[in-house]
Design a protein around this motif. Structure first.
Motif, PDB file in Angstrom:
ATOM      1  N   THR A  50     -10.391  10.981  -9.710  1.00 42.95           N
ATOM      2  CA  THR A  50      -9.556  10.601 -10.858  1.00 42.95           C
ATOM      3  C   THR A  50      -9.007  11.870 -11.494  1.00 42.95           C
ATOM      4  OG1 THR A  50     -10.879   8.608 -11.260  1.00 42.95           O
ATOM      5  CG2 THR A  50      -9.505   9.403 -13.063  1.00 42.95           C
ATOM      6  N   THR A  89      -5.600   7.705 -10.149  1.00 47.99           N
ATOM      7  CA  THR A  89      -6.837   7.393  -9.454  1.00 47.99           C
ATOM      8  C   THR A  89      -6.547   7.330  -7.950  1.00 47.99           C
ATOM      9  OG1 THR A  89      -7.641   6.088 -11.327  1.00 47.99           O
ATOM     10  CG2 THR A  89      -8.691   5.727  -9.186  1.00 47.99           C
ATOM     11  N   THR A 102      -2.230   4.683  -9.229  1.00 47.98           N
ATOM     12  CA  THR A 102      -3.235   4.596  -8.159  1.00 47.98           C
ATOM     13  C   THR A 102      -2.576   4.936  -6.820  1.00 47.98           C
ATOM     14  OG1 THR A 102      -2.784   2.238  -7.850  1.00 47.98           O
ATOM     15  CG2 THR A 102      -4.577   2.831  -9.351  1.00 47.98           C
TER      16      THR A 102
END
Length: 243
Positions: A220, A240, A172
């Motif tokens: 994503t 992400t 992330t």
């Protein structure tokens, strides 16, 4: 004794003995020596200029002219499409032949005029070559551009414990400049994004290029190992990116 004065008619010059025979006398021209009639040509003086300098400079000048001509004409040809290249080649050939014919027909053309014409021709040729440099350059596809400074720095292990997987497999980050470093633990692995947007921002990470920083918008993005069999075995992951 007579007092008569002789008249001019009575005073006659003595006759030339040669005239007594009745032969006509003619004036003879003295013979001219052959050396005077055909003077010898003076031998050219041997100097450093005509003995050494000119034989050296002439080939160099001819070579430089050929290189200059070929380089600039090639640039013009490369910058043009196929049809235009043939047109340019035809025009240049006609100009060369026409110029040679004009010079041959006017051997007394002043050197200053000839120098001016040649200089103008070289100037036009040089300007054409310089203008077409950019268009003649190869069109290389632009690749990913590394950004700086990175907002997030991510590290992913490839092949931890000898398994065909990434750890972690889910990454992330925030949108913007993101740096990813692939740490190869075992064997040989790569990291390649599937999505075109991420692939344009990140090149394939390998053992020789393990780190890259690219700019990504929110979304994503999936990635995988390009070694045959590794993706099927489960060596995949996702990144992400939050707004």
């Amino acid at each position: 004794m007579s007092d008569e004065t002789p008249t001019p008619a009575d005073e006659q010059p003595a006759a030339d003995p040669a005239d007594a025979t009745g032969a006509v006398t003619t004036a003879t021209t003295p013979a001219v020596p052959a050396e005077a009639a055909h003077p010898a040509v003076r031998a050219e003086r041997v100097t450093f200029r005509n003995k050494f300098l000119m034989p050296l400079l002439v080939p160099i000048g001819v070579t430089a002219t050929i290189v200059f001509y070929v380089l600039n004409v090639s640039r013009i040809f490369l910058a043009a499409e196929d049809a235009l290249a043939v047109t340019y080649a035809t025009i240049v050939t006609v100009l060369i032949l026409g110029g040679g014919t004009a010079l041959a027909a006017s051997p007394k053309l002043r050197s200053s005029s000839l120098t001016l014409l040649l200089g103008f021709g070289f100037l036009v040729l040089m300007m054409g070559g310089l203008i077409s440099i950019g268009a003649a350059s190869p069109k290389a596809a632009s690749g990913p551009v590394q950004c700086t400074p990175p907002k997030d720095k991510l590290t992913v292990d490839a092949g931890a414990g000898g398994a065909l997987k990434y750890a972690p497999s889910a990454l992330t980050a925030k949108a913007g400049c993101i740096q990813i470093t692939m740490n190869i633990v075992s064997s040989s692995h790569t990291l390649q994004f599937d999505d075109a947007t991420a692939a344009n921002a990140f090149p394939q990470l390998t053992a020789d290029a393990k780190t890259w920083a690219g700019t990504l918008p929110a979304g994503t993005y999936k990635f995988h190992c390009t070694i045959p069999g590794h993706e099927i075995a489960g060596m995949v992951g996702t990144l992400t990116v939050a707004p």
